[in-house]
Scaffold this motif. Structure first.
Motif, mmCIF file in Angstrom:
data_model
loop_
_atom_site.group_PDB
_atom_site.id
_atom_site.type_symbol
_atom_site.label_atom_id
_atom_site.label_comp_id
_atom_site.label_asym_id
_atom_site.label_seq_id
_atom_site.Cartn_x
_atom_site.Cartn_y
_atom_site.Cartn_z
ATOM 1 N N ASN A 24 21.608 10.033 -8.466
ATOM 2 C CA ASN A 24 21.540 9.434 -9.800
ATOM 3 C C ASN A 24 21.745 7.927 -9.796
ATOM 4 N N ARG A 25 22.211 7.387 -8.700
ATOM 5 C CA ARG A 25 22.391 5.939 -8.609
ATOM 6 C C ARG A 25 21.143 5.220 -8.096
ATOM 7 N N ILE A 26 20.126 5.972 -7.740
ATOM 8 C CA ILE A 26 18.864 5.385 -7.285
ATOM 9 C C ILE A 26 17.962 5.167 -8.499
ATOM 10 N N ASP A 27 17.425 3.974 -8.627
ATOM 11 C CA ASP A 27 16.625 3.637 -9.801
ATOM 12 C C ASP A 27 15.318 4.422 -9.854
ATOM 13 N N GLU A 28 14.671 4.583 -8.716
ATOM 14 C CA GLU A 28 13.367 5.238 -8.713
ATOM 15 C C GLU A 28 13.114 5.906 -7.369
ATOM 16 N N THR A 29 12.540 7.103 -7.415
ATOM 17 C CA THR A 29 12.145 7.830 -6.201
ATOM 18 C C THR A 29 10.625 7.904 -6.159
ATOM 19 N N VAL A 30 10.049 7.441 -5.057
ATOM 20 C CA VAL A 30 8.605 7.407 -4.887
ATOM 21 C C VAL A 30 8.241 8.308 -3.714
ATOM 22 N N VAL A 31 7.313 9.231 -3.937
ATOM 23 C CA VAL A 31 6.856 10.122 -2.878
ATOM 24 C C VAL A 31 5.491 9.647 -2.388
ATOM 25 N N PHE A 32 5.412 9.334 -1.109
ATOM 26 C CA PHE A 32 4.151 8.900 -0.510
ATOM 27 C C PHE A 32 3.236 10.099 -0.302
ATOM 28 N N ASP A 33 1.942 9.869 -0.471
ATOM 29 C CA ASP A 33 0.959 10.919 -0.247
ATOM 30 C C ASP A 33 0.659 11.054 1.243
ATOM 31 N N ALA A 34 0.428 12.292 1.687
ATOM 32 C CA ALA A 34 -0.049 12.508 3.046
ATOM 33 C C ALA A 34 -1.466 11.968 3.168
ATOM 34 N N PHE A 35 -1.855 11.593 4.383
ATOM 35 C CA PHE A 35 -3.198 11.063 4.596
ATOM 36 C C PHE A 35 -4.254 12.129 4.343
ATOM 37 N N ASP A 36 -5.310 11.739 3.648
ATOM 38 C CA ASP A 36 -6.505 12.568 3.591
ATOM 39 C C ASP A 36 -7.563 11.927 4.494
ATOM 40 N N ASP A 37 -8.753 12.519 4.538
ATOM 41 C CA ASP A 37 -9.784 12.014 5.443
ATOM 42 C C ASP A 37 -10.191 10.582 5.111
ATOM 43 N N GLY A 38 -10.276 10.273 3.812
ATOM 44 C CA GLY A 38 -10.674 8.931 3.413
ATOM 45 C C GLY A 38 -9.655 7.881 3.828
ATOM 46 N N THR A 39 -8.371 8.172 3.590
ATOM 47 C CA THR A 39 -7.331 7.236 3.989
ATOM 48 C C THR A 39 -7.274 7.103 5.503
ATOM 49 N N ALA A 40 -7.435 8.229 6.215
ATOM 50 C CA ALA A 40 -7.419 8.196 7.676
ATOM 51 C C ALA A 40 -8.524 7.301 8.212
ATOM 52 N N GLU A 41 -9.708 7.380 7.619
ATOM 53 C CA GLU A 41 -10.801 6.515 8.070
ATOM 54 C C GLU A 41 -10.488 5.048 7.793
ATOM 55 N N GLY A 42 -9.929 4.768 6.608
ATOM 56 C CA GLY A 42 -9.579 3.395 6.284
ATOM 57 C C GLY A 42 -8.537 2.827 7.232
ATOM 58 N N VAL A 43 -7.515 3.623 7.552
ATOM 59 C CA VAL A 43 -6.479 3.165 8.480
ATOM 60 C C VAL A 43 -7.068 2.970 9.878
ATOM 61 N N THR A 44 -7.954 3.874 10.287
ATOM 62 C CA THR A 44 -8.582 3.743 11.604
ATOM 63 C C THR A 44 -9.370 2.448 11.699
ATOM 64 N N ARG A 45 -10.159 2.152 10.678
ATOM 65 C CA ARG A 45 -10.934 0.906 10.696
ATOM 66 C C ARG A 45 -10.022 -0.318 10.689
ATOM 67 N N LYS A 46 -8.949 -0.263 9.920
ATOM 68 C CA LYS A 46 -8.023 -1.395 9.876
ATOM 69 C C LYS A 46 -7.367 -1.624 11.238
#
Length: 359
Positions: free
Chosen positions: A244-266
């Protein structure tokens, strides 16, 4: 002032409060632009727009000077699978708000897995060795910052620390201060952004994504379900008084194929840039990018699996080709990576000038 440290508040709280609003307005119009920060973070952290939005929101609120002066500027818990950019996001925030990606106070919580390590944060109490030196893992300069330079603190893999260590952080999250055990000094976190990362629930979410990947074809459905698993794991692990003392909790998304391709190219483009600075031009065919992505993409390991694939499938053959075909240590060399019978083949072009090639 938008980043007025607590020590200035203690000297003259009333005058500081009067001066806050006009200074904050001037600082906003003169330097900080949320859209610029958002574009910069989204360019570095692919496929995590909701996480970037949360960070930009925290910085924007703090920048106009409306945060509680008795607490840190913001405290954000970044949860989700390994290798999706949680720590890298904090590094990019440090690069944007301070002098570089490593200009922050990073505490590796996996190294504080035993109860007695709580003394590493607050220092040794009076009568114990080191009490006079006030030794602590916290870098006071990087935490307290300055009038126009916020501090950034990262508690990495927070769930791996002992429960006693986590309880030692309650006072920091609640009041923005840590008094060292010797009673003579304190560290103020009231001018700091506090980030905590966690991998809780990531294995369960990755297993679910793997098992149903062929069956779930509608965009977003696997990510939403995985997000729920991670959020439930986080809420069940931490004590309510800590959570309760944390202002905000953010959950990152797992990689999908599109993100994986973008990360690979980067990552491949980063490799090309490093080679170019050493006089080597590398041209990479699209089928090589797809080959590396298929070899390295795994929802459990995220970008780390892709980086390993790039190292073994691309960087190592490139290194071998450079050592074999380069006539002189500083002479230019051009290489092309293409796929032949499921193997990477490199052809050197002698005396070719390096070009700015993007995969």
């Amino acid at each position: 002032m938008p980043y007025l440290t607590d020590m200035y508040h203690e000297q003259n709280r009333n005058s500081a409060r009067v001066a806050e609003e006009p200074a904050a307005q001037a600082g906003y119009s003169g330097g900080f632009d949320p859209e610029v920060l958002s574009r910069k973070l989204n360019a570095a952290i692919l496929g995590q727009r909701s996480a970037v939005d949360a960070v930009v929101r925290a910085v924007s609120i703090a920048h106009i000077g409306v945060t509680d002066p008795g607490r840190p500027l913001s405290s954000v818990l970044l949860a989700g699978p390994t290798g999706v950019g949680k720590t890298e996001l904090v590094r990019q925030v440090a690069a944007a708000l301070r002098t570089g990606p490593d200009d922050m106070c990073r505490i590796d919580m996996s190294a504080l897995a035993q109860e007695h390590y709580a003394a590493s944060l607050s220092g040794a109490p009076p009568g114990y060795a080191g009490s006079k030196e006030s030794f602590t893992l916290f870098d006071k300069a990087k935490i307290e910052g300055g009038p126009y330079l916020p501090g950034i603190v990262l508690f990495d893999e927070v769930e791996k620390a002992d429960a006693t260590v986590l309880r030692a952080l309650l006072h920091v999250l609640d009041t923005g201060e840590l008094r060292l055990a010797n009673g003579q000094q304190k560290i103020s976190f009231r001018n700091s952004y506090i980030f905590l990362t966690s991998n809780l629930g990531s294995l369960e979410a990755a297993a679910l994504q793997r098992s149903r990947r062929k069956r779930w074809r509608r965009i977003g459905r696997p990510a939403v379900r995985a997000t729920e698993l991670v959020r439930e794991a986080v809420e069940s692990f931490f004590d309510p008084e800590f959570f309760n003392r944390i202002d905000e909790t953010v959950v990152f998304d797992a990689f999908d194929d599109g993100t994986a391709e973008g990360v690979t190219r980067k990552e491949i483009y980063d490799l090309i840039g490093r080679l170019k600075r050493r006089g080597v031009a590398l041209d990479v065919d699209d089928d090589v990018v797809d080959f590396v992505r298929r070899k390295g993409f795994d929802p459990v390991y995220g970008a780390r699996g892709l980086r390993r694939a790039i190292r073994s499938e691309l960087a190592e053959p490139v290194a071998r080709a450079v050592l074999t075909h380069r006539v002189s240590p500083s002479g230019p060399l051009a290489l092309r990576a293409h796929l032949v019978e499921r193997e990477l083949v490199f052809i050197s072009v002698v005396d070719a000038e390096p070009t700015d090639s993007r995969p």
